[in-house]
Design a protein around this motif. Structure first.
Motif, PDB file in Angstrom:
ATOM      1  N   GLY A 314     -19.635 -38.647 -68.017  1.00  0.00           N
ATOM      2  CA  GLY A 314     -20.263 -39.686 -68.821  1.00  0.00           C
ATOM      3  C   GLY A 314     -21.726 -39.424 -69.139  1.00  0.00           C
ATOM      4  O   GLY A 314     -22.369 -40.201 -69.838  1.00  0.00           O
ATOM      5  N   CYS A 315     -22.275 -38.336 -68.632  1.00  0.00           N
ATOM      6  CA  CYS A 315     -23.698 -38.054 -68.836  1.00  0.00           C
ATOM      7  C   CYS A 315     -23.934 -37.450 -70.217  1.00  0.00           C
ATOM      8  O   CYS A 315     -23.230 -36.534 -70.620  1.00  0.00           O
ATOM      9  CB  CYS A 315     -24.178 -37.094 -67.749  1.00  0.00           C
ATOM     10  SG  CYS A 315     -25.831 -36.451 -68.018  1.00  0.00           S
ATOM     11  N   ALA A 316     -24.931 -37.979 -70.918  1.00  0.00           N
ATOM     12  CA  ALA A 316     -25.187 -37.540 -72.288  1.00  0.00           C
ATOM     13  C   ALA A 316     -26.357 -36.554 -72.382  1.00  0.00           C
ATOM     14  O   ALA A 316     -26.870 -36.289 -73.463  1.00  0.00           O
ATOM     15  CB  ALA A 316     -25.454 -38.755 -73.174  1.00  0.00           C
ATOM     16  N   GLU A 329     -29.073 -44.561 -75.676  1.00  0.00           N
ATOM     17  CA  GLU A 329     -27.700 -44.555 -76.188  1.00  0.00           C
ATOM     18  C   GLU A 329     -26.694 -44.033 -75.167  1.00  0.00           C
ATOM     19  O   GLU A 329     -25.530 -43.839 -75.485  1.00  0.00           O
ATOM     20  CB  GLU A 329     -27.628 -43.702 -77.474  1.00  0.00           C
ATOM     21  CG  GLU A 329     -28.351 -44.362 -78.630  1.00  0.00           C
ATOM     22  CD  GLU A 329     -28.663 -43.397 -79.766  1.00  0.00           C
ATOM     23  OE1 GLU A 329     -28.714 -43.859 -80.914  1.00  0.00           O
ATOM     24  OE2 GLU A 329     -28.880 -42.208 -79.508  1.00  0.00           O
ATOM     25  N   CYS A 330     -27.166 -43.764 -73.953  1.00  0.00           N
ATOM     26  CA  CYS A 330     -26.229 -43.363 -72.896  1.00  0.00           C
ATOM     27  C   CYS A 330     -25.797 -44.611 -72.137  1.00  0.00           C
ATOM     28  O   CYS A 330     -26.624 -45.357 -71.627  1.00  0.00           O
ATOM     29  CB  CYS A 330     -26.891 -42.385 -71.925  1.00  0.00           C
ATOM     30  SG  CYS A 330     -25.867 -42.105 -70.464  1.00  0.00           S
ATOM     31  N   PRO A 331     -24.473 -44.861 -72.073  1.00  0.00           N
ATOM     32  CA  PRO A 331     -23.990 -46.092 -71.413  1.00  0.00           C
ATOM     33  C   PRO A 331     -24.371 -46.174 -69.929  1.00  0.00           C
ATOM     34  O   PRO A 331     -24.423 -47.268 -69.362  1.00  0.00           O
ATOM     35  CB  PRO A 331     -22.474 -46.020 -71.571  1.00  0.00           C
ATOM     36  CG  PRO A 331     -22.146 -44.744 -72.241  1.00  0.00           C
ATOM     37  CD  PRO A 331     -23.402 -44.057 -72.656  1.00  0.00           C
ATOM     38  N   LEU A 332     -24.640 -45.032 -69.312  1.00  0.00           N
ATOM     39  CA  LEU A 332     -24.953 -45.056 -67.883  1.00  0.00           C
ATOM     40  C   LEU A 332     -26.442 -45.321 -67.604  1.00  0.00           C
ATOM     41  O   LEU A 332     -26.815 -45.678 -66.484  1.00  0.00           O
ATOM     42  CB  LEU A 332     -24.558 -43.727 -67.228  1.00  0.00           C
ATOM     43  CG  LEU A 332     -23.123 -43.244 -67.405  1.00  0.00           C
ATOM     44  CD1 LEU A 332     -22.873 -42.023 -66.544  1.00  0.00           C
ATOM     45  CD2 LEU A 332     -22.142 -44.344 -67.028  1.00  0.00           C
ATOM     46  N   TYR A 333     -27.264 -45.125 -68.641  1.00  0.00           N
ATOM     47  CA  TYR A 333     -28.711 -45.247 -68.481  1.00  0.00           C
ATOM     48  C   TYR A 333     -29.110 -46.597 -67.871  1.00  0.00           C
ATOM     49  O   TYR A 333     -28.690 -47.645 -68.341  1.00  0.00           O
ATOM     50  CB  TYR A 333     -29.389 -45.068 -69.847  1.00  0.00           C
ATOM     51  CG  TYR A 333     -30.864 -45.359 -69.871  1.00  0.00           C
ATOM     52  CD1 TYR A 333     -31.785 -44.444 -69.352  1.00  0.00           C
ATOM     53  CD2 TYR A 333     -31.350 -46.546 -70.422  1.00  0.00           C
ATOM     54  CE1 TYR A 333     -33.151 -44.710 -69.375  1.00  0.00           C
ATOM     55  CE2 TYR A 333     -32.711 -46.820 -70.443  1.00  0.00           C
ATOM     56  CZ  TYR A 333     -33.604 -45.896 -69.915  1.00  0.00           C
ATOM     57  OH  TYR A 333     -34.946 -46.164 -69.934  1.00  0.00           O
ATOM     58  N   LYS A 334     -29.840 -46.549 -66.823  1.00  0.00           N
ATOM     59  CA  LYS A 334     -30.421 -47.713 -66.144  1.00  0.00           C
ATOM     60  C   LYS A 334     -29.448 -48.550 -65.331  1.00  0.00           C
ATOM     61  O   LYS A 334     -29.827 -49.112 -64.322  1.00  0.00           O
ATOM     62  CB  LYS A 334     -31.156 -48.630 -67.140  1.00  0.00           C
ATOM     63  CG  LYS A 334     -32.601 -48.820 -66.753  1.00  0.00           C
ATOM     64  CD  LYS A 334     -33.330 -49.663 -67.771  1.00  0.00           C
ATOM     65  CE  LYS A 334     -34.769 -49.816 -67.336  1.00  0.00           C
ATOM     66  NZ  LYS A 334     -35.605 -50.431 -68.355  1.00  0.00           N
ATOM     67  N   PRO A 345     -29.226 -34.312 -64.819  1.00  0.00           N
ATOM     68  CA  PRO A 345     -30.534 -33.688 -64.597  1.00  0.00           C
ATOM     69  C   PRO A 345     -31.663 -34.320 -65.414  1.00  0.00           C
ATOM     70  O   PRO A 345     -32.820 -34.273 -65.002  1.00  0.00           O
ATOM     71  CB  PRO A 345     -30.318 -32.230 -65.008  1.00  0.00           C
ATOM     72  CG  PRO A 345     -29.111 -32.227 -65.868  1.00  0.00           C
ATOM     73  CD  PRO A 345     -28.264 -33.360 -65.401  1.00  0.00           C
ATOM     74  N   CYS A 346     -31.335 -34.917 -66.569  1.00  0.00           N
ATOM     75  CA  CYS A 346     -32.393 -35.512 -67.399  1.00  0.00           C
ATOM     76  C   CYS A 346     -33.007 -36.739 -66.723  1.00  0.00           C
ATOM     77  O   CYS A 346     -34.064 -37.211 -67.115  1.00  0.00           O
ATOM     78  CB  CYS A 346     -31.855 -35.923 -68.766  1.00  0.00           C
ATOM     79  SG  CYS A 346     -31.163 -34.555 -69.694  1.00  0.00           S
ATOM     80  N   MET A 347     -32.327 -37.267 -65.709  1.00  0.00           N
ATOM     81  CA  MET A 347     -32.883 -38.390 -64.949  1.00  0.00           C
ATOM     82  C   MET A 347     -33.534 -37.892 -63.653  1.00  0.00           C
ATOM     83  O   MET A 347     -34.370 -38.557 -63.070  1.00  0.00           O
ATOM     84  CB  MET A 347     -31.778 -39.411 -64.633  1.00  0.00           C
ATOM     85  CG  MET A 347     -32.245 -40.714 -64.027  1.00  0.00           C
ATOM     86  SD  MET A 347     -33.373 -41.648 -65.105  1.00  0.00           S
ATOM     87  CE  MET A 347     -32.221 -42.780 -65.907  1.00  0.00           C
ATOM     88  N   VAL A 348     -33.172 -36.674 -63.234  1.00  0.00           N
ATOM     89  CA  VAL A 348     -33.729 -36.131 -61.992  1.00  0.00           C
ATOM     90  C   VAL A 348     -35.143 -35.617 -62.218  1.00  0.00           C
ATOM     91  O   VAL A 348     -36.085 -35.967 -61.509  1.00  0.00           O
ATOM     92  CB  VAL A 348     -32.874 -34.948 -61.467  1.00  0.00           C
ATOM     93  CG1 VAL A 348     -33.530 -34.346 -60.237  1.00  0.00           C
ATOM     94  CG2 VAL A 348     -31.471 -35.406 -61.151  1.00  0.00           C
TER      95      VAL A 348
HETATM   96  S1  SF4 Z   1     -29.160 -38.391 -66.955  1.00  0.00           S
HETATM   97 FE1  SF4 Z   1     -29.511 -39.539 -68.833  1.00  0.00          FE
HETATM   98  S2  SF4 Z   1     -27.795 -38.963 -70.113  1.00  0.00           S
HETATM   99 FE2  SF4 Z   1     -27.214 -38.389 -68.024  1.00  0.00          FE
HETATM  100  S3  SF4 Z   1     -26.149 -40.170 -67.219  1.00  0.00           S
HETATM  101 FE3  SF4 Z   1     -28.286 -40.426 -66.676  1.00  0.00          FE
HETATM  102  S4  SF4 Z   1     -29.145 -41.670 -68.342  1.00  0.00           S
HETATM  103 FE4  SF4 Z   1     -27.206 -40.856 -69.064  1.00  0.00          FE
END
Ligand code: SF4
Lengths: 362, 79
Positions: A314-316, A329-334, A345-348
């Protein structure tokens, strides 16, 4: 003591003037990509997105080293950490990046010897102090970092340290820009080029790319005034319709770049095809270790079995790195994915677009 | 992550510089940079100095920038 004139690059009056200038020259909608992760963070920290006219959209690009590292390479670092007698020495950003099965942080919690270092030279020192261990340094980064790792490898060779190894996942920026230009879905009107990659490769490093695509390109520094100036120059180029390769970071970037660093880098590494997260394999966009440094090449030394790589579900990140989606626009964000409990990795990485949005986007 | 702030070289010893970034002291290798002297400002990345800031260039580009933004009059710039 701060450098003289640094304050002036943070001057809010000058910033305001530049914003006015941008507003005057803007014509139609512009999509500009800041390639570098440090720019993404500076842009957020200075609130640049909110003061720009609506017609200018800034997209974060593939310049966060940890974010573009392919899942296979992340898995390789994790597998290496499981070998007896191996000490993994790494930049801190890599620790929490989720691999297919675990992360370096999880392996460390399981008792593996994984140490955070500030420089590749620290890793060489650890190797010198631990002759009975094998020290592996995961090489992640671009042209700015590659010469520092090359210099460390040269030092290790001189010191005859047989227990220092690098696993190179190093990458080059100009081939990535080419790849972006050839992707149908990617729509970019101009590039804000990374400041410190450019310190090494100089304005000349982008010339072949620019000659081929004739897209507006401006090298930028990291202070608010630097970035606004780069945006003003890009907007100016787009208004006149004459694309140029320009340098808005003259105090740090020369035409030829740091020749010595380039030489050191190319003595140890050679361009190879590598895979980027979100983009796929880009020809000649990676740095492989040359034959004469094979004794320090972790890939040649260790026989590791990798799991079938699986990107986080699910990671965008992939689309975010090429500017076709925003973290929002990523449903998992936040809700599922946060810096405390990152999915991708974009959140790490502190330079990752998702982490920057999380910290600064209200 | 790139350290954007230039650091001042306060000491040089066997190819290593001690640098000062806003009061914090750190070590940086000089393997990637020639001719660095005490008192000069360098850009440091991952423990290595990678560029020496030329004060004159820095000042000139700042002045060009201000002129382009049509902001400051000549007198103020010269001080
Ligand atoms: S790193 Fe970014 S794109 Fe990936 S799941 Fe988390 S918020 Fe979504």
């Amino acid at each position: 003591m701060p450098i003289k004139h640094l304050e002036e690059y943070r001057d809010s009056d000058l910033s305001r003037q530049l914003v006015e200038k941008i507003k005057r020259i803007r014509s139609k909608k512009l999509r500009l990509m800041e390639v570098c992760g440090t720019h993404t963070v500076s842009i957020f920290r200075a609130g640049i997105r909110s003061i720009l006219p609506d017609t200018i959209k800034l997209l974060s690009g593939p310049g966060c080293p940890v974010c573009v590292t392919d899942q296979r390479e992340i898995d390789a670092f994790i597998e290496l950490s499981k070998i007896d007698d191996v000490i993994i020495t790494t930049f801190g950003d890599l620790m929490r990046v989720p691999g297919t099965l675990a992360s370096l942080q999880k392996e460390r919690a399981d008792g593996r010897d994984i140490r955070i270092v500030y420089s590749a030279m620290d890793a060489v020192e650890i190797a010198a102090k631990n002759p009975n261990k094998k020290v592996v340094f995961p090489g992640v980064g671009f042209e700015t970092t590659a010469p520092t790792i090359a210099a460390a490898m040269i030092s290790a060779k001189k010191m005859q340290l047989e227990n220092f190894f690098v696993y190179s996942a190093l990458k080059l920026i100009p081939p990535a820009l080419e790849a972006l230009m050839s992707m149908e879905a990617v729509k970019i009107d101009g590039f804000i080029l990374p400041g410190h990659v450019s310190v090494i490769i100089g304005l000349n490093g982008y010339q072949p790319f620019f000659d081929k695509y004739k897209i507006p390109c401006v090298i930028s520094g990291f202070e608010p005034v630097d970035i606004l100036q780069a945006i003003a120059m890009l907007a100016g180029q787009l208004k006149t319709g004459i694309p140029k390769l320009e340098n808005a970071y003259v105090r740090a970037v020369t035409i030829a770049g740091n020749r010595r660093a380039q030489e050191i880098m190319m003595n140890v590494f050679q361009p190879v095809d590598v895979a980027w997260r979100g983009i796929g394999t880009i020809p000649q966009s990676g740095l492989g270790i040359r034959e004469n440094y094979i004794a320090h090449n972790a890939e040649a030394k260790f026989d590791i079995k990798l799991p079938d790589p699986e990107d986080p579900k699910g990671c965008a990140c992939g689309q975010i790195l090429i500017g076709t989606r925003s973290p929002l626009e990523c449903p998992l964000y936040k809700n599922v994915c946060t810096p405390m409990d990152p999915v991708g990795p974009c959140m790490v990485s502190s330079e990752g677009a998702c982490a920057a949005y999380y910290r600064y986007h209200s | 992550m790139c350290l954007a702030i230039p650091s001042r070289v306060v000491e040089i010893n066997a190819g290593m510089a001690t640098i000062d970034v806003d009061g914090v002291k750190r070590e940086a290798s000089l393997l990637l940079l020639e001719d660095v002297k005490i008192g000069e400002y360098v850009i440091v990345h991952a423990g290595f100095a990678i560029h020496k800031i030329d004060e004159k260039d820095a000042l000139e580009s700042l002045q060009c920038l201000k002129k382009a933004a049509a902001l400051v009059d000549q007198k103020e710039e010269d001080q």
